[in-house]
Write a protein that holds these residues in place. Structure first.
Motif, PDB file in Angstrom:
ATOM      1  N   ILE A  67     -12.757 -10.804   2.065  1.00 40.26           N
ATOM      2  CA  ILE A  67     -11.592 -11.675   2.273  1.00 40.26           C
ATOM      3  C   ILE A  67     -10.614 -11.320   1.169  1.00 40.26           C
ATOM      4  O   ILE A  67     -10.901 -11.510  -0.013  1.00 40.26           O
ATOM      5  N   VAL A  68      -9.480 -10.761   1.565  1.00 43.42           N
ATOM      6  CA  VAL A  68      -8.448 -10.323   0.630  1.00 43.42           C
ATOM      7  C   VAL A  68      -7.428 -11.449   0.497  1.00 43.42           C
ATOM      8  O   VAL A  68      -6.979 -12.007   1.499  1.00 43.42           O
ATOM      9  N   THR A  69      -7.060 -11.778  -0.725  1.00 45.95           N
ATOM     10  CA  THR A  69      -6.043 -12.801  -0.952  1.00 45.95           C
ATOM     11  C   THR A  69      -4.741 -12.111  -1.334  1.00 45.95           C
ATOM     12  O   THR A  69      -4.706 -11.317  -2.269  1.00 45.95           O
ATOM     13  N   LYS A  70      -3.705 -12.416  -0.569  1.00 49.01           N
ATOM     14  CA  LYS A  70      -2.375 -11.859  -0.821  1.00 49.01           C
ATOM     15  C   LYS A  70      -1.459 -12.953  -1.346  1.00 49.01           C
ATOM     16  O   LYS A  70      -1.779 -14.140  -1.239  1.00 49.01           O
ATOM     17  N   LEU A  71      -0.319 -12.537  -1.893  1.00 47.90           N
ATOM     18  CA  LEU A  71       0.599 -13.493  -2.509  1.00 47.90           C
ATOM     19  C   LEU A  71       1.970 -13.543  -1.831  1.00 47.90           C
ATOM     20  O   LEU A  71       2.826 -14.321  -2.242  1.00 47.90           O
ATOM     21  N   ARG A  72       2.163 -12.711  -0.822  1.00 47.61           N
ATOM     22  CA  ARG A  72       3.422 -12.703  -0.088  1.00 47.61           C
ATOM     23  C   ARG A  72       3.119 -12.458   1.381  1.00 47.61           C
ATOM     24  O   ARG A  72       1.994 -12.609   1.826  1.00 47.61           O
ATOM     25  N   VAL A  73       4.108 -12.017   2.153  1.00 49.74           N
ATOM     26  CA  VAL A  73       3.948 -11.886   3.599  1.00 49.74           C
ATOM     27  C   VAL A  73       3.055 -10.701   3.965  1.00 49.74           C
ATOM     28  O   VAL A  73       2.117 -10.832   4.747  1.00 49.74           O
ATOM     29  N   SER A  74       3.317  -9.536   3.416  1.00 47.22           N
ATOM     30  CA  SER A  74       2.521  -8.346   3.724  1.00 47.22           C
ATOM     31  C   SER A  74       1.107  -8.491   3.172  1.00 47.22           C
ATOM     32  O   SER A  74       0.905  -9.036   2.081  1.00 47.22           O
ATOM     33  N   ALA A  75       0.132  -7.974   3.917  1.00 48.58           N
ATOM     34  CA  ALA A  75      -1.263  -8.002   3.465  1.00 48.58           C
ATOM     35  C   ALA A  75      -1.458  -7.214   2.173  1.00 48.58           C
ATOM     36  O   ALA A  75      -2.433  -7.423   1.454  1.00 48.58           O
ATOM     37  N   PHE A  76      -0.546  -6.307   1.855  1.00 53.49           N
ATOM     38  CA  PHE A  76      -0.653  -5.493   0.651  1.00 53.49           C
ATOM     39  C   PHE A  76      -0.066  -6.187  -0.583  1.00 53.49           C
ATOM     40  O   PHE A  76      -0.376  -5.799  -1.705  1.00 53.49           O
ATOM     41  N   ALA A  77       0.795  -7.178  -0.393  1.00 51.12           N
ATOM     42  CA  ALA A  77       1.571  -7.761  -1.498  1.00 51.12           C
ATOM     43  C   ALA A  77       0.712  -8.626  -2.409  1.00 51.12           C
ATOM     44  O   ALA A  77       0.262  -9.701  -2.031  1.00 51.12           O
ATOM     45  N   GLY A  78       0.474  -8.109  -3.606  1.00 53.08           N
ATOM     46  CA  GLY A  78      -0.280  -8.860  -4.599  1.00 53.08           C
ATOM     47  C   GLY A  78      -1.776  -8.904  -4.332  1.00 53.08           C
ATOM     48  O   GLY A  78      -2.487  -9.701  -4.925  1.00 53.08           O
ATOM     49  N   SER A  79      -2.258  -8.043  -3.435  1.00 55.46           N
ATOM     50  CA  SER A  79      -3.684  -8.054  -3.082  1.00 55.46           C
ATOM     51  C   SER A  79      -4.347  -6.741  -3.480  1.00 55.46           C
ATOM     52  O   SER A  79      -3.679  -5.782  -3.853  1.00 55.46           O
ATOM     53  N   ASP A  80      -5.675  -6.709  -3.331  1.00 57.85           N
ATOM     54  CA  ASP A  80      -6.411  -5.480  -3.594  1.00 57.85           C
ATOM     55  C   ASP A  80      -6.775  -4.761  -2.291  1.00 57.85           C
ATOM     56  O   ASP A  80      -7.683  -3.933  -2.262  1.00 57.85           O
ATOM     57  N   LEU A  81      -6.043  -5.040  -1.216  1.00 60.68           N
ATOM     58  CA  LEU A  81      -6.335  -4.438   0.085  1.00 60.68           C
ATOM     59  C   LEU A  81      -6.349  -2.916   0.016  1.00 60.68           C
ATOM     60  O   LEU A  81      -7.263  -2.268   0.526  1.00 60.68           O
ATOM     61  N   GLU A  82      -5.351  -2.335  -0.623  1.00 59.44           N
ATOM     62  CA  GLU A  82      -5.253  -0.870  -0.656  1.00 59.44           C
ATOM     63  C   GLU A  82      -6.447  -0.243  -1.382  1.00 59.44           C
ATOM     64  O   GLU A  82      -6.951   0.802  -0.968  1.00 59.44           O
ATOM     65  N   VAL A  83      -6.929  -0.897  -2.425  1.00 57.53           N
ATOM     66  CA  VAL A  83      -8.102  -0.396  -3.151  1.00 57.53           C
ATOM     67  C   VAL A  83      -9.319  -0.406  -2.231  1.00 57.53           C
ATOM     68  O   VAL A  83     -10.086   0.560  -2.179  1.00 57.53           O
ATOM     69  N   ILE A  84      -9.496  -1.481  -1.484  1.00 57.73           N
ATOM     70  CA  ILE A  84     -10.628  -1.584  -0.554  1.00 57.73           C
ATOM     71  C   ILE A  84     -10.522  -0.503   0.524  1.00 57.73           C
ATOM     72  O   ILE A  84     -11.502   0.176   0.834  1.00 57.73           O
ATOM     73  N   LEU A  85      -9.338  -0.329   1.098  1.00 56.62           N
ATOM     74  CA  LEU A  85      -9.143   0.680   2.146  1.00 56.62           C
ATOM     75  C   LEU A  85      -9.437   2.082   1.617  1.00 56.62           C
ATOM     76  O   LEU A  85     -10.091   2.880   2.290  1.00 56.62           O
ATOM     77  N   ARG A  86      -8.961   2.391   0.411  1.00 49.91           N
ATOM     78  CA  ARG A  86      -9.239   3.702  -0.184  1.00 49.91           C
ATOM     79  C   ARG A  86     -10.730   3.887  -0.426  1.00 49.91           C
ATOM     80  O   ARG A  86     -11.288   4.948  -0.157  1.00 49.91           O
ATOM     81  N   SER A  87     -11.386   2.840  -0.921  1.00 50.51           N
ATOM     82  CA  SER A  87     -12.822   2.924  -1.211  1.00 50.51           C
ATOM     83  C   SER A  87     -13.630   3.187   0.051  1.00 50.51           C
ATOM     84  O   SER A  87     -14.628   3.897   0.021  1.00 50.51           O
ATOM     85  N   LEU A  88     -13.197   2.602   1.166  1.00 53.47           N
ATOM     86  CA  LEU A  88     -13.883   2.792   2.444  1.00 53.47           C
ATOM     87  C   LEU A  88     -13.382   4.026   3.198  1.00 53.47           C
ATOM     88  O   LEU A  88     -13.827   4.297   4.305  1.00 53.47           O
ATOM     89  N   GLN A  89     -12.411   4.738   2.609  1.00 49.69           N
ATOM     90  CA  GLN A  89     -11.795   5.928   3.221  1.00 49.69           C
ATOM     91  C   GLN A  89     -11.177   5.617   4.591  1.00 49.69           C
ATOM     92  O   GLN A  89     -11.235   6.421   5.515  1.00 49.69           O
TER      93      GLN A  89
END
Length: 191
Positions: free
Chosen positions: A99-121
């Motif tokens: 469960i990724v917590t974001k701080l703005r409208v985009s799922a990427f804004a203020g979250s660690d989503l991109e790190v998770i996506l990179r880790s999972l390739q």
């Protein structure tokens, strides 16, 4: 849509109680989301949940932010009740699903989503959520700029304005994403 060489993830965005309660009139509207989650799990596609949440006192919110600025003044210093931040009970994450917590409208804004996506390739995102004109649009634009391949599940997106939903899914999103129904997407997984 589904390339055996690509690695996909299903994003289930802003399906927390506070949002679902404002946008969803009945449980049937959540069926496409449930079907997408079940299909992703059965095909080994990671399911990643995204929610918006803030600390008590809302230090992350600027008064200049038109969308979020009013939250802090309406709520004072008290935080939103934790239960309103939980993912809706009909779409519950499994313990291993982030469960990724974001701080703005985009799922990427203020979250660690991109790190998770990179880790999972992950290189392909399947988007679902509320609202089509909010998190789905903002995440689609940012993900496209980050060179992810994109699919939008048109019936697993909800917007308060059906015409805005139609224009986005029929005229705007197709420039950067495949736009399909959950049924079509699920059928593509087995082909």
């Amino acid at each position: 849509m589904h390339n055996s060489q690509s690695k996909s993830a299903l994003l289930v965005m802003d399906m927390q109680n506070s949002v679902v309660s404002r946008f969803v009139g009945n449980e049937k509207a959540l069926l496409p989301f449930q079907q997408a989650i079940e299909a992703a799990r059965s095909y080994g596609i990671p399911v990643i949940y995204v929610r918006v949440a803030f600390r008590a006192g809302y230090p992350e919110i600027s008064s200049r932010n038109k969308m979020f600025g009013g939250i802090a003044s309406r709520a004072g210093t008290s935080a939103v009740p934790e239960t309103m931040m939980h993912i809706h009970e009909s779409l519950q994450p499994r313990p291993e699903e982030p469960i990724v917590t974001k701080l703005r409208v985009s799922a990427f804004a203020g979250s660690d989503l991109e790190v998770i996506l990179r880790s999972l390739q992950i290189d392909t995102l399947i988007l679902s959520g509320i609202a089509t004109s909010g998190v789905v649009l903002s995440t689609l634009r940012e993900a496209a700029d980050k060179d992810f391949a994109l699919t939008v599940l048109s019936d697993a997106c909800i917007d308060a304005d059906p015409e805005v939903h139609r224009v986005l899914t029929e005229k705007v999103f197709p420039h950067q994403a495949e736009v399909v129904s959950v049924e079509t997407w699920v059928a593509s997984l087995s082909s």
